[in-house]
Design a protein around this motif. Sequence first.
Motif, PDB file in Angstrom:
ATOM      1  N   SER A 206       0.842  -1.199   0.000  1.00  0.00           N
ATOM      2  CA  SER A 206       0.000   0.000   0.000  1.00  0.00           C
ATOM      3  C   SER A 206       0.873   1.243   0.000  1.00  0.00           C
ATOM      4  N   VAL A 207       0.388   2.286  -0.648  1.00  0.00           N
ATOM      5  CA  VAL A 207       1.120   3.541  -0.755  1.00  0.00           C
ATOM      6  C   VAL A 207       0.261   4.659  -0.194  1.00  0.00           C
ATOM      7  N   ARG A 208       0.828   5.439   0.688  1.00  0.00           N
ATOM      8  CA  ARG A 208       0.113   6.585   1.259  1.00  0.00           C
ATOM      9  C   ARG A 208       0.539   7.842   0.497  1.00  0.00           C
ATOM     10  N   VAL A 209      -0.437   8.576   0.010  1.00  0.00           N
ATOM     11  CA  VAL A 209      -0.166   9.802  -0.721  1.00  0.00           C
ATOM     12  C   VAL A 209      -0.135  10.965   0.269  1.00  0.00           C
ATOM     13  N   ALA A 210       0.986  11.660   0.291  1.00  0.00           N
ATOM     14  CA  ALA A 210       1.118  12.790   1.209  1.00  0.00           C
ATOM     15  C   ALA A 210       0.307  13.970   0.700  1.00  0.00           C
ATOM     16  N   GLY A 211      -0.301  14.709   1.610  1.00  0.00           N
ATOM     17  CA  GLY A 211      -1.069  15.901   1.242  1.00  0.00           C
ATOM     18  C   GLY A 211      -0.683  17.078   2.111  1.00  0.00           C
ATOM     19  N   TRP A 212      -1.264  18.197   1.801  1.00  0.00           N
ATOM     20  CA  TRP A 212      -0.990  19.406   2.585  1.00  0.00           C
ATOM     21  C   TRP A 212      -1.584  19.265   3.979  1.00  0.00           C
ATOM     22  N   LYS A 213      -0.880  19.756   4.956  1.00  0.00           N
ATOM     23  CA  LYS A 213      -1.377  19.726   6.326  1.00  0.00           C
ATOM     24  C   LYS A 213      -2.520  20.723   6.492  1.00  0.00           C
ATOM     25  N   SER A 214      -3.449  20.374   7.369  1.00  0.00           N
ATOM     26  CA  SER A 214      -4.529  21.310   7.688  1.00  0.00           C
ATOM     27  C   SER A 214      -3.977  22.401   8.600  1.00  0.00           C
ATOM     28  N   LYS A 215      -4.728  23.475   8.770  1.00  0.00           N
ATOM     29  CA  LYS A 215      -4.284  24.572   9.632  1.00  0.00           C
ATOM     30  C   LYS A 215      -4.070  24.114  11.063  1.00  0.00           C
ATOM     31  N   LYS A 216      -4.893  23.162  11.519  1.00  0.00           N
ATOM     32  CA  LYS A 216      -4.755  22.675  12.889  1.00  0.00           C
ATOM     33  C   LYS A 216      -3.455  21.901  13.096  1.00  0.00           C
ATOM     34  N   GLU A 217      -2.940  21.317  12.021  1.00  0.00           N
ATOM     35  CA  GLU A 217      -1.706  20.526  12.123  1.00  0.00           C
ATOM     36  C   GLU A 217      -0.453  21.392  12.029  1.00  0.00           C
ATOM     37  N   LEU A 218      -0.597  22.604  11.546  1.00  0.00           N
ATOM     38  CA  LEU A 218       0.560  23.484  11.405  1.00  0.00           C
ATOM     39  C   LEU A 218       0.952  24.072  12.759  1.00  0.00           C
ATOM     40  N   PRO A 219       2.226  24.365  12.975  1.00  0.00           N
ATOM     41  CA  PRO A 219       2.646  24.996  14.239  1.00  0.00           C
ATOM     42  C   PRO A 219       2.122  26.417  14.328  1.00  0.00           C
ATOM     43  N   ARG A 220       2.020  26.937  15.529  1.00  0.00           N
ATOM     44  CA  ARG A 220       1.606  28.323  15.713  1.00  0.00           C
ATOM     45  C   ARG A 220       2.627  29.243  15.047  1.00  0.00           C
ATOM     46  N   ALA A 221       2.156  30.439  14.673  1.00  0.00           N
ATOM     47  CA  ALA A 221       2.993  31.362  13.902  1.00  0.00           C
ATOM     48  C   ALA A 221       4.306  31.671  14.607  1.00  0.00           C
ATOM     49  N   GLU A 222       4.266  31.799  15.950  1.00  0.00           N
ATOM     50  CA  GLU A 222       5.482  32.162  16.665  1.00  0.00           C
ATOM     51  C   GLU A 222       6.487  31.004  16.729  1.00  0.00           C
ATOM     52  N   ALA A 223       6.027  29.778  16.404  1.00  0.00           N
ATOM     53  CA  ALA A 223       6.921  28.614  16.483  1.00  0.00           C
ATOM     54  C   ALA A 223       7.425  28.173  15.118  1.00  0.00           C
ATOM     55  N   GLY A 224       6.763  28.583  14.062  1.00  0.00           N
ATOM     56  CA  GLY A 224       7.125  28.105  12.737  1.00  0.00           C
ATOM     57  C   GLY A 224       8.236  28.927  12.097  1.00  0.00           C
ATOM     58  N   ILE A 225       9.323  28.275  11.696  1.00  0.00           N
ATOM     59  CA  ILE A 225      10.412  28.959  11.001  1.00  0.00           C
ATOM     60  C   ILE A 225      10.002  29.172   9.548  1.00  0.00           C
ATOM     61  N   GLU A 226      10.043  30.405   9.096  1.00  0.00           N
ATOM     62  CA  GLU A 226       9.565  30.741   7.758  1.00  0.00           C
ATOM     63  C   GLU A 226      10.676  30.796   6.727  1.00  0.00           C
ATOM     64  N   SER A 227      11.908  31.028   7.162  1.00  0.00           N
ATOM     65  CA  SER A 227      13.007  31.175   6.215  1.00  0.00           C
ATOM     66  C   SER A 227      14.266  30.510   6.766  1.00  0.00           C
ATOM     67  N   PRO A 228      14.953  29.723   5.952  1.00  0.00           N
ATOM     68  CA  PRO A 228      16.221  29.132   6.420  1.00  0.00           C
ATOM     69  C   PRO A 228      17.326  30.163   6.536  1.00  0.00           C
ATOM     70  N   TYR A 229      17.125  31.341   5.958  1.00  0.00           N
ATOM     71  CA  TYR A 229      18.143  32.392   5.988  1.00  0.00           C
ATOM     72  C   TYR A 229      18.013  33.290   7.220  1.00  0.00           C
ATOM     73  N   ASP A 230      16.826  33.299   7.836  1.00  0.00           N
ATOM     74  CA  ASP A 230      16.615  34.101   9.043  1.00  0.00           C
ATOM     75  C   ASP A 230      15.625  33.356   9.929  1.00  0.00           C
ATOM     76  N   ILE A 231      16.134  32.620  10.880  1.00  0.00           N
ATOM     77  CA  ILE A 231      15.271  31.750  11.696  1.00  0.00           C
ATOM     78  C   ILE A 231      14.462  32.537  12.729  1.00  0.00           C
ATOM     79  N   ASP A 232      14.744  33.835  12.895  1.00  0.00           N
ATOM     80  CA  ASP A 232      13.955  34.652  13.817  1.00  0.00           C
ATOM     81  C   ASP A 232      12.731  35.259  13.148  1.00  0.00           C
ATOM     82  N   ALA A 233      12.715  35.330  11.827  1.00  0.00           N
ATOM     83  CA  ALA A 233      11.614  35.958  11.097  1.00  0.00           C
ATOM     84  C   ALA A 233      10.363  35.094  11.194  1.00  0.00           C
ATOM     85  N   ARG A 234       9.209  35.752  11.297  1.00  0.00           N
ATOM     86  CA  ARG A 234       7.932  35.053  11.421  1.00  0.00           C
ATOM     87  C   ARG A 234       6.896  35.644  10.469  1.00  0.00           C
ATOM     88  N   PHE A 235       5.869  34.842  10.194  1.00  0.00           N
ATOM     89  CA  PHE A 235       4.808  35.255   9.281  1.00  0.00           C
ATOM     90  C   PHE A 235       3.758  36.074  10.015  1.00  0.00           C
TER      91      PHE A 235
END
Length: 292
Positions: free
Chosen positions: A3-32
Amino acid sequence: MASVRVAGWKSKKELPRAEAGIESPYDIDARFRSRRGVNWVGYAVHLSESCEDEACHLITHVETTDAAIHEAQRTEVIHQSLADKHLLPSEHFVDAAYVSAEHLVSAEQRQIELMGPAHQNTSWQSRLKGGIDETQFAIDWSTKTVTCPKGKHSVSWKHFGRDTDDRIRIRAMFSSQDCLTCEYKVLCTKGAQRSVSFLPKEQYEALAKKRRRQANRHWRKRYQRRAGIEGTLSQGVRGFGLRRSRYRGLAKTHLQNVAIAAAINLDRLVNWFNGVPIARTRTSRFKALKAA
């Protein structure tokens, strides 16, 4: 077959909170951040400036955070920073994002009048013509009872912990027998019985007092003074590159913002000593035509 599981986009509930999510590998302090239809990744800056009529308007404090931190989380921090510098104002003009019942109480304890509009009641009852919203209920703090506009008394009074804003609240419930037989039920509740929730006494009264004051024409005229900080932000963006960080990381971005504030102050001091008047707010052509 395997069996093969097809990966999909995460729902909003599965995403980390904005203050915890790293948005850029070039600046890990920047947030959305998304605000009023504007999206960006980076930081937010909060400027405080003096605004006396007969003195040079100078920036007194710079607060830099990642973009995910809401303004309401910085009000007390800014007041403490100003207190550490012995620069606490008697009046602090802010926009609605910096105002809450807790901030009103805290500012009053510091002998500061927090001049900003408090959010109004947004319940469906307040939007319905003739609706009975929470502001029409009388609260007796000594007996812990609430009386509805039709004279019925609540049958329970409970603290239910903290809400999404991390605030302790109180909920009072009314008897279903009283509500079901009330001729005004359709204007009051959609359920079998009415419940009202509110903040503890000190915060509740501070918020009610603020809402009464801001309905006054004199208060609104005084609040026009806050428009000056928008001019400061515009000056920083247009003349000093405030909107774009030249560096990576929160610490260096804050240092840049402090340098920009110092440059603005120097520019203003030169104009002040040379007798250059403060520029007036630009009037749009449409508004000028309307006033003609």
